[in-house]
Design a protein around this motif. Structure first.
Motif, mmCIF file in Angstrom:
data_model
loop_
_atom_site.group_PDB
_atom_site.id
_atom_site.type_symbol
_atom_site.label_atom_id
_atom_site.label_comp_id
_atom_site.label_asym_id
_atom_site.label_seq_id
_atom_site.Cartn_x
_atom_site.Cartn_y
_atom_site.Cartn_z
ATOM 1 N N GLN A 389 0.833 -1.209 0.000
ATOM 2 C CA GLN A 389 0.000 0.000 0.000
ATOM 3 C C GLN A 389 0.863 1.253 0.000
ATOM 4 O O GLN A 389 0.555 2.234 -0.688
ATOM 5 C CB GLN A 389 -0.940 0.002 1.206
ATOM 6 C CG GLN A 389 -1.789 1.268 1.298
ATOM 7 C CD GLN A 389 -2.907 1.157 2.309
ATOM 8 O OE1 GLN A 389 -3.853 0.404 2.124
ATOM 9 N NE2 GLN A 389 -2.806 1.908 3.393
ATOM 10 N N THR A 390 1.945 1.245 0.749
ATOM 11 C CA THR A 390 2.852 2.395 0.783
ATOM 12 C C THR A 390 3.442 2.671 -0.595
ATOM 13 O O THR A 390 3.527 3.820 -1.043
ATOM 14 C CB THR A 390 3.992 2.147 1.792
ATOM 15 O OG1 THR A 390 3.433 1.998 3.106
ATOM 16 C CG2 THR A 390 4.977 3.308 1.792
ATOM 17 N N ILE A 391 3.831 1.600 -1.294
ATOM 18 C CA ILE A 391 4.437 1.758 -2.616
ATOM 19 C C ILE A 391 3.434 2.323 -3.621
ATOM 20 O O ILE A 391 3.706 3.313 -4.305
ATOM 21 C CB ILE A 391 4.995 0.414 -3.122
ATOM 22 C CG1 ILE A 391 6.209 -0.006 -2.278
ATOM 23 C CG2 ILE A 391 5.388 0.507 -4.603
ATOM 24 C CD1 ILE A 391 6.717 -1.404 -2.580
ATOM 25 N N VAL A 392 2.253 1.704 -3.709
ATOM 26 C CA VAL A 392 1.295 2.153 -4.725
ATOM 27 C C VAL A 392 0.733 3.536 -4.403
ATOM 28 O O VAL A 392 0.428 4.322 -5.309
ATOM 29 C CB VAL A 392 0.143 1.136 -4.913
ATOM 30 C CG1 VAL A 392 0.660 -0.121 -5.583
ATOM 31 C CG2 VAL A 392 -0.535 0.809 -3.595
ATOM 32 N N ALA A 393 0.611 3.843 -3.109
ATOM 33 C CA ALA A 393 0.081 5.158 -2.732
ATOM 34 C C ALA A 393 1.005 6.279 -3.200
ATOM 35 O O ALA A 393 0.547 7.372 -3.549
ATOM 36 C CB ALA A 393 -0.129 5.228 -1.223
ATOM 37 N N LYS A 394 2.320 6.008 -3.232
ATOM 38 C CA LYS A 394 3.278 7.010 -3.709
ATOM 39 C C LYS A 394 3.080 7.331 -5.176
ATOM 40 O O LYS A 394 3.488 8.395 -5.648
ATOM 41 C CB LYS A 394 4.723 6.503 -3.519
ATOM 42 C CG LYS A 394 5.222 6.490 -2.095
ATOM 43 C CD LYS A 394 6.721 6.243 -2.065
ATOM 44 C CE LYS A 394 7.105 4.959 -2.772
ATOM 45 N NZ LYS A 394 8.562 4.697 -2.705
ATOM 46 N N HIS A 395 2.477 6.395 -5.905
ATOM 47 C CA HIS A 395 2.375 6.530 -7.352
ATOM 48 C C HIS A 395 0.934 6.704 -7.825
ATOM 49 O O HIS A 395 0.584 6.309 -8.940
ATOM 50 C CB HIS A 395 3.027 5.318 -8.023
ATOM 51 C CG HIS A 395 4.477 5.164 -7.676
ATOM 52 N ND1 HIS A 395 5.452 6.027 -8.151
ATOM 53 C CD2 HIS A 395 5.118 4.279 -6.867
ATOM 54 C CE1 HIS A 395 6.639 5.653 -7.667
ATOM 55 N NE2 HIS A 395 6.455 4.601 -6.888
ATOM 56 N N GLY A 396 0.115 7.305 -6.965
ATOM 57 C CA GLY A 396 -1.254 7.618 -7.358
ATOM 58 C C GLY A 396 -2.187 6.435 -7.390
ATOM 59 O O GLY A 396 -3.201 6.458 -8.110
ATOM 60 N N GLY A 397 -1.899 5.402 -6.612
ATOM 61 C CA GLY A 397 -2.738 4.212 -6.602
ATOM 62 C C GLY A 397 -4.118 4.453 -6.008
ATOM 63 O O GLY A 397 -4.290 5.259 -5.097
ATOM 64 N N ARG A 398 -5.086 3.733 -6.551
ATOM 65 C CA ARG A 398 -6.456 3.735 -6.027
ATOM 66 C C ARG A 398 -6.835 2.289 -5.710
ATOM 67 O O ARG A 398 -6.714 1.414 -6.564
ATOM 68 C CB ARG A 398 -7.429 4.298 -7.064
ATOM 69 C CG ARG A 398 -7.193 5.766 -7.431
ATOM 70 C CD ARG A 398 -7.997 6.150 -8.667
ATOM 71 N NE ARG A 398 -7.881 7.575 -8.992
ATOM 72 C CZ ARG A 398 -8.293 8.111 -10.144
ATOM 73 N NH1 ARG A 398 -8.821 7.328 -11.087
ATOM 74 N NH2 ARG A 398 -8.171 9.407 -10.363
ATOM 75 N N PRO A 399 -7.286 1.983 -4.502
ATOM 76 C CA PRO A 399 -7.568 0.590 -4.137
ATOM 77 C C PRO A 399 -8.805 0.042 -4.834
ATOM 78 O O PRO A 399 -9.749 0.767 -5.130
ATOM 79 C CB PRO A 399 -7.792 0.665 -2.625
ATOM 80 C CG PRO A 399 -8.236 2.067 -2.369
ATOM 81 C CD PRO A 399 -7.521 2.909 -3.377
#
Length: 455
Positions: A389-399
């Protein structure tokens, strides 16, 4: 009316999702068969000041379906209402299973869904409410194929929504997390029935990432599986074909021997985590290192065996970020020697204009991580989940809405340009929050965030 409605409901009915990772004990559990029964349940819930949660097949690997108040299952509200062969559209009640459409309805009318997820034991209402998706650069999430629906508000009023009536609500209700009301019926745009030719080809992670645009555009429905602790991926290239079906059956898997042995190996690895890298490598070498080809009816190619109980977490990221996210995840897994199970699934979805779609206004890549629960054993995964979650959140991730995440409205208002507009509609259609549960209260910040507890 109170006694009449209570007689429709069951007390003591425990709900558990397919993965057995979450469960709840609703005060009353209902399986209505008619529109009037649904309306009476909502009226009774209003009278008693209770929340109502509608549940589909229970496949979501999160607590999105859980409630301690009233639960409505639409499993008996599942009829096919209309087939429009000219427009290639099908209208069904909210509880109709995708599996029912695939096996008993659409083939009879030479029709098929354009794209599907990995499983078909899902209700149509559940599929669109959670943003279920397949893979294909020119194909959207299933919600993007909704051309109309009927929604019952808490008051019992039914709103008709399509491109002619209340059209401004279509991008709102096509993916609503069940937070607006009960989805009574859905009209889905289909296409002519088709077969898919699926070529499964081993490759390297580096090669696929470096030539991603070529691979994604090389077939109608491209995806790949990466096997942690290897540089190997298995590419799936599926395209429409007129060729006759052909499948190669394997007694090893058909009889369940392969699944059982895999569970045994993964169960042993819970005591000796250092075995996981070897298990991943062995599985790829034995079953994925050679190219294969299948041709079959579309849904039989789209669907994929989930093997056995598991934890999953999935996020959508901008397509341009695929490489950086996978390299960061790979580095973390190997540096921390975390026993990450195979496969990490990577799929591609077209942008859309649906307010709460993870693909809103951006072509996206979904990356799904997994930890199996061999023989339903609890398996450590929280550290892995938090880091991913930390990694994808840095790159504009949406769950993915159906799966676990720790985001709340504070994060979503930054990620979704139409977040405030959606919330305004939600508060207008359901001002008392009847259709919220603890999951949605976290999502919409309607009360203090509370961490969830796994089974």
């Amino acid at each position: 009316m109170s006694n009449d409605i209570r007689s429709l409901g069951k007390s003591g009915k425990k709900f558990t999702n397919w993965a057995t990772t979450y469960s709840c004990l609703p005060e009353l559990y209902f399986e209505p068969e008619t529109l009037e029964e649904i309306r009476k349940i909502l009226a009774y819930a209003q009278e008693k000041g209770k929340k109502v949660k509608v549940v589909g097949f229970g496949h979501s690997p999160s607590d999105i379906a859980c409630t301690s108040d009233y639960m409505i299952s639409l499993k008996r509200y599942d009829k096919v209402l209309k087939i429009d062969k000219e427009k290639l559209q099908v209208t069904v009640q909210g509880g109709c299973l995708v599996k029912t459409l695939n096996e008993h309805i659409l083939p009879q009318h030479d029709m098929a869904l354009s794209v599907q997820g990995a499983v078909s034991d899902l209700t149509i209402a559940g599929v669109i409410s959670t943003g279920t998706h397949g893979s294909g650069a020119n194909y959207g999430i299933i919600s993007s194929y909704v051309v109309g629906l009927e929604l019952m508000k808490a008051s019992g009023e039914i709103i008709t929504i399509n491109k002619e009536v209340n059209s401004e609500l279509l991008p709102v209700v096509a993916l609503s997390l069940g937070s607006l009301g009960v989805i009574i019926s859905v009209t889905i745009q289909c296409e002519k029935a088709f077969r898919l030719q699926c070529k499964q080809i081993p490759n390297s992670l580096q090669n696929v990432i470096e030539n991603l645009d070529v691979y994604v555009s090389s077939s109608d429905h491209f995806k790949f599986f990466w096997y942690p602790y290897t540089d190997s991926v298995l590419c799936f290239n599926a395209s429409r074909t007129l060729e006759e079906p052909r499948e190669k059956s394997s007694w090893f898997w058909d009889m369940g021997i392969g699944y059982y042995l895999l569970q045994v190996l993964l169960w042993i690895s819970t005591f000796f985590p250092s075995l996981v890298p070897s298990i991943n490598r062995l599985y790829f070498k034995l079953f994925c290192s050679k190219s294969t080809e299948r041709i079959n009816r579309s849904d039989k190619i789209f669907n994929f065996n989930c093997l056995f109980k598991q934890y999953v977490m999935e996020w959508a990221i901008p397509r341009a970020k695929v490489g950086v996210v996978l390299w960061e995840l790979k580095e973390w897994i190997e540096t921390h020697k975390f026993p990450a199970h195979f496969p990490i699934e990577v799929r591609f979805v077209r942008a859309d204009d649906i307010y709460l779609s993870p693909c809103y206004m951006q072509d996206s890549c979904y990356i799904n991580i997994i930890m199996y629960r061999p023989f339903n054993k609890l398996v450590s995964h929280e550290t892995y989940w938090n880091q991913y979650q930390t990694i994808v959140a840095k790159h504009g991730g949406r769950p993915h809405w159906a799966k676990d995440h720790n985001f709340t409205g504070a994060e979503f208002v930054k990620l979704y340009p139409k977040w405030k507009e959606f919330c305004a509609v939600r508060e207008k259609l359901d001002p008392n929050g009847m259709f919220l549960n603890s999951n949605l209260e976290r999502v919409f910040n309607t009360r203090q965030f509370l961490p969830r507890t796994y089974l």
